[in-house]
Scaffold this motif. Structure first.
Motif, PDB file in Angstrom:
ATOM      1  N   GLU A   6      36.145  -3.969 -14.386  1.00 52.88           N
ATOM      2  CA  GLU A   6      34.959  -2.982 -15.164  1.00 52.88           C
ATOM      3  C   GLU A   6      34.091  -3.920 -16.062  1.00 52.88           C
ATOM      4  O   GLU A   6      32.884  -3.906 -15.877  1.00 52.88           O
ATOM      5  N   TYR A   7      34.862  -4.505 -16.911  1.00 55.45           N
ATOM      6  CA  TYR A   7      34.015  -5.177 -17.808  1.00 55.45           C
ATOM      7  C   TYR A   7      33.223  -6.513 -17.105  1.00 55.45           C
ATOM      8  O   TYR A   7      32.103  -6.726 -17.633  1.00 55.45           O
ATOM      9  N   HIS A   8      33.785  -7.032 -16.323  1.00 56.79           N
ATOM     10  CA  HIS A   8      33.032  -8.214 -15.592  1.00 56.79           C
ATOM     11  C   HIS A   8      32.127  -7.748 -14.487  1.00 56.79           C
ATOM     12  O   HIS A   8      31.116  -8.495 -14.303  1.00 56.79           O
ATOM     13  N   SER A   9      32.190  -6.600 -13.919  1.00 54.45           N
ATOM     14  CA  SER A   9      31.229  -6.054 -13.148  1.00 54.45           C
ATOM     15  C   SER A   9      30.026  -5.592 -13.790  1.00 54.45           C
ATOM     16  O   SER A   9      28.911  -5.369 -13.063  1.00 54.45           O
ATOM     17  N   SER A  10      29.722  -5.223 -15.217  1.00 50.08           N
ATOM     18  CA  SER A  10      28.694  -4.788 -15.807  1.00 50.08           C
ATOM     19  C   SER A  10      27.580  -5.693 -15.797  1.00 50.08           C
ATOM     20  O   SER A  10      27.757  -6.934 -15.980  1.00 50.08           O
ATOM     21  N   ASN A  11      26.414  -5.237 -15.405  1.00 49.28           N
ATOM     22  CA  ASN A  11      25.227  -6.063 -15.158  1.00 49.28           C
ATOM     23  C   ASN A  11      25.032  -6.614 -16.718  1.00 49.28           C
ATOM     24  O   ASN A  11      24.143  -7.607 -16.781  1.00 49.28           O
ATOM     25  N   GLU A  12      25.359  -6.109 -17.867  1.00 50.37           N
ATOM     26  CA  GLU A  12      25.068  -6.571 -19.052  1.00 50.37           C
ATOM     27  C   GLU A  12      25.557  -7.977 -19.187  1.00 50.37           C
ATOM     28  O   GLU A  12      25.455  -8.720 -20.079  1.00 50.37           O
ATOM     29  N   SER A  13      26.748  -8.112 -18.603  1.00 49.53           N
ATOM     30  CA  SER A  13      27.725  -9.462 -18.917  1.00 49.53           C
ATOM     31  C   SER A  13      27.262 -10.534 -18.010  1.00 49.53           C
ATOM     32  O   SER A  13      27.739 -11.730 -17.989  1.00 49.53           O
ATOM     33  N   THR A  14      26.227 -10.384 -17.034  1.00 55.66           N
ATOM     34  CA  THR A  14      25.652 -11.334 -16.146  1.00 55.66           C
ATOM     35  C   THR A  14      24.749 -11.995 -17.114  1.00 55.66           C
ATOM     36  O   THR A  14      23.950 -11.768 -17.685  1.00 55.66           O
ATOM     37  N   PHE A  15      24.954 -13.434 -16.665  1.00 59.84           N
ATOM     38  CA  PHE A  15      24.122 -14.612 -17.472  1.00 59.84           C
ATOM     39  C   PHE A  15      22.812 -14.568 -16.717  1.00 59.84           C
ATOM     40  O   PHE A  15      22.734 -14.592 -15.512  1.00 59.84           O
ATOM     41  N   HIS A  16      21.965 -14.448 -17.386  1.00 55.08           N
ATOM     42  CA  HIS A  16      20.391 -14.530 -16.996  1.00 55.08           C
ATOM     43  C   HIS A  16      19.814 -15.942 -17.589  1.00 55.08           C
ATOM     44  O   HIS A  16      19.349 -15.720 -18.767  1.00 55.08           O
ATOM     45  N   SER A  17      19.306 -16.783 -16.748  1.00 52.51           N
ATOM     46  CA  SER A  17      18.796 -17.950 -17.053  1.00 52.51           C
ATOM     47  C   SER A  17      17.633 -17.928 -17.640  1.00 52.51           C
ATOM     48  O   SER A  17      17.087 -18.669 -18.547  1.00 52.51           O
ATOM     49  N   GLU A  18      16.765 -16.768 -17.309  1.00 53.85           N
ATOM     50  CA  GLU A  18      15.512 -16.599 -17.842  1.00 53.85           C
ATOM     51  C   GLU A  18      15.418 -16.302 -19.464  1.00 53.85           C
ATOM     52  O   GLU A  18      14.425 -16.724 -20.114  1.00 53.85           O
ATOM     53  N   GLU A  19      16.458 -15.331 -19.851  1.00 50.82           N
ATOM     54  CA  GLU A  19      16.797 -14.978 -21.202  1.00 50.82           C
ATOM     55  C   GLU A  19      17.090 -16.248 -21.877  1.00 50.82           C
ATOM     56  O   GLU A  19      16.560 -16.580 -22.933  1.00 50.82           O
ATOM     57  N   ALA A  20      18.005 -17.118 -21.409  1.00 50.72           N
ATOM     58  CA  ALA A  20      18.505 -18.191 -21.981  1.00 50.72           C
ATOM     59  C   ALA A  20      17.296 -19.278 -22.075  1.00 50.72           C
ATOM     60  O   ALA A  20      17.061 -19.958 -23.469  1.00 50.72           O
ATOM     61  N   LYS A  25      13.538 -22.044 -25.721  1.00 46.22           N
ATOM     62  CA  LYS A  25      12.011 -22.404 -26.230  1.00 46.22           C
ATOM     63  C   LYS A  25      11.543 -22.161 -27.460  1.00 46.22           C
ATOM     64  O   LYS A  25      11.138 -22.898 -28.403  1.00 46.22           O
ATOM     65  N   GLU A  26      12.334 -20.847 -27.816  1.00 48.70           N
ATOM     66  CA  GLU A  26      11.896 -20.525 -29.289  1.00 48.70           C
ATOM     67  C   GLU A  26      12.723 -21.365 -30.312  1.00 48.70           C
ATOM     68  O   GLU A  26      12.152 -21.513 -31.229  1.00 48.70           O
ATOM     69  N   CYS A  27      13.889 -21.572 -29.861  1.00 50.65           N
ATOM     70  CA  CYS A  27      14.796 -22.412 -30.832  1.00 50.65           C
ATOM     71  C   CYS A  27      14.020 -23.697 -31.261  1.00 50.65           C
ATOM     72  O   CYS A  27      13.890 -24.158 -32.142  1.00 50.65           O
ATOM     73  N   ILE A  28      13.614 -24.429 -30.061  1.00 51.06           N
ATOM     74  CA  ILE A  28      12.954 -25.787 -30.040  1.00 51.06           C
ATOM     75  C   ILE A  28      11.517 -25.715 -30.954  1.00 51.06           C
ATOM     76  O   ILE A  28      11.387 -26.478 -31.736  1.00 51.06           O
ATOM     77  N   ASP A  93      29.497 -17.268 -14.186  1.00 49.38           N
ATOM     78  CA  ASP A  93      29.052 -18.346 -14.983  1.00 49.38           C
ATOM     79  C   ASP A  93      27.489 -18.796 -14.933  1.00 49.38           C
ATOM     80  O   ASP A  93      27.184 -18.500 -13.422  1.00 49.38           O
ATOM     81  N   GLY A  94      26.887 -19.437 -15.438  1.00 49.72           N
ATOM     82  CA  GLY A  94      25.629 -19.821 -15.277  1.00 49.72           C
ATOM     83  C   GLY A  94      25.032 -21.092 -16.190  1.00 49.72           C
ATOM     84  O   GLY A  94      25.677 -21.457 -17.025  1.00 49.72           O
ATOM     85  N   SER A  95      23.707 -21.590 -15.858  1.00 48.41           N
ATOM     86  CA  SER A  95      23.440 -22.660 -16.770  1.00 48.41           C
ATOM     87  C   SER A  95      21.914 -22.711 -16.631  1.00 48.41           C
ATOM     88  O   SER A  95      21.438 -21.851 -15.870  1.00 48.41           O
ATOM     89  N   SER A  96      21.343 -23.228 -17.733  1.00 48.51           N
ATOM     90  CA  SER A  96      19.967 -23.283 -17.937  1.00 48.51           C
ATOM     91  C   SER A  96      19.461 -24.729 -18.420  1.00 48.51           C
ATOM     92  O   SER A  96      20.278 -25.113 -19.377  1.00 48.51           O
ATOM     93  N   THR A  97      18.529 -25.203 -17.888  1.00 54.40           N
ATOM     94  CA  THR A  97      17.966 -26.288 -18.362  1.00 54.40           C
ATOM     95  C   THR A  97      16.457 -26.514 -18.933  1.00 54.40           C
ATOM     96  O   THR A  97      15.702 -25.981 -18.021  1.00 54.40           O
ATOM     97  N   VAL A  98      16.211 -26.558 -20.171  1.00 56.00           N
ATOM     98  CA  VAL A  98      15.045 -26.297 -20.588  1.00 56.00           C
ATOM     99  C   VAL A  98      14.272 -27.654 -20.765  1.00 56.00           C
ATOM    100  O   VAL A  98      14.843 -28.431 -21.880  1.00 56.00           O
ATOM    101  N   ARG A  99      13.215 -28.051 -20.346  1.00 55.33           N
ATOM    102  CA  ARG A  99      12.215 -29.476 -20.624  1.00 55.33           C
ATOM    103  C   ARG A  99      11.205 -28.826 -21.381  1.00 55.33           C
ATOM    104  O   ARG A  99      10.369 -28.206 -20.990  1.00 55.33           O
ATOM    105  N   TRP A 100      10.938 -29.380 -22.703  1.00 56.01           N
ATOM    106  CA  TRP A 100       9.775 -28.904 -23.566  1.00 56.01           C
ATOM    107  C   TRP A 100       9.298 -30.289 -24.183  1.00 56.01           C
ATOM    108  O   TRP A 100       9.711 -31.383 -24.080  1.00 56.01           O
ATOM    109  N   GLU A 101       7.920 -30.221 -24.230  1.00 55.27           N
ATOM    110  CA  GLU A 101       7.092 -31.598 -24.649  1.00 55.27           C
ATOM    111  C   GLU A 101       5.950 -31.145 -25.621  1.00 55.27           C
ATOM    112  O   GLU A 101       5.448 -29.957 -25.522  1.00 55.27           O
ATOM    113  N   ASN A 102       5.675 -31.971 -26.457  1.00 50.60           N
ATOM    114  CA  ASN A 102       4.592 -31.991 -27.414  1.00 50.60           C
ATOM    115  C   ASN A 102       3.747 -33.160 -26.801  1.00 50.60           C
ATOM    116  O   ASN A 102       4.172 -33.939 -25.821  1.00 50.60           O
TER     117      ASN A 102
END
Length: 117
Positions: A6-20, A25-28, A93-102
């Motif tokens: 039940e814990y693992h089937s919850s949508n709240e526990s799914t990794f969302h790369s868009e959120e990450a 971006k906000e942290c950078i 499981d999931g991953s996210s890679t962000v490329r940021w530049e100035n």
């Protein structure tokens, strides 16, 4: 379903790369801001970005262990190539890679989220 199923089937526990992506971006931007590239600040920036990303990801309260990497490179016309490969449960499981530049630098941050079993 009971227990861990039940814990693992919850949508709240799914990794969302868009959120990450948004968190990263906000942290950078909060660590580097509008600064120009400075070799003497790279260690401070990378440590700050990684720590801030981990803090914000953990605050979401999702059942994941996180790995965060950060690379900062001055814009000089040189190429920068990155790649990663993961052997894991793609449904959780999931991953996210962000490329940021100035104007003067690139920053590449990768987040790996591994579900706690």
């Amino acid at each position: 379903m009971t227990g861990m199923e039940e814990y693992h089937s919850s949508n709240e526990s799914t990794f969302h790369s868009e959120e990450a992506d948004s968190i990263v971006k906000e942290c950078i931007e909060s660590v580097v801001g509008n600064d120009d590239y400075s070799q003497s600040l790279v260690n401070k920036w990378t440590a700050g970005i990684v720590e801030r990303c981990l803090t914000q990801l953990v605050k979401q309260g999702k059942p994941y262990k996180y790995i965060v990497t950060c690379a900062v490179m001055q814009k000089t016309g040189a190429g920068l190539h990155t790649a990663n490969s993961c052997y894991w449960d793609t449904t959780m499981d999931g991953s996210s890679t962000v490329r940021w530049e100035n104007r003067t630098m690139y920053c590449v941050v990768s987040v790996f989220a591994v579900a706690i079993a």
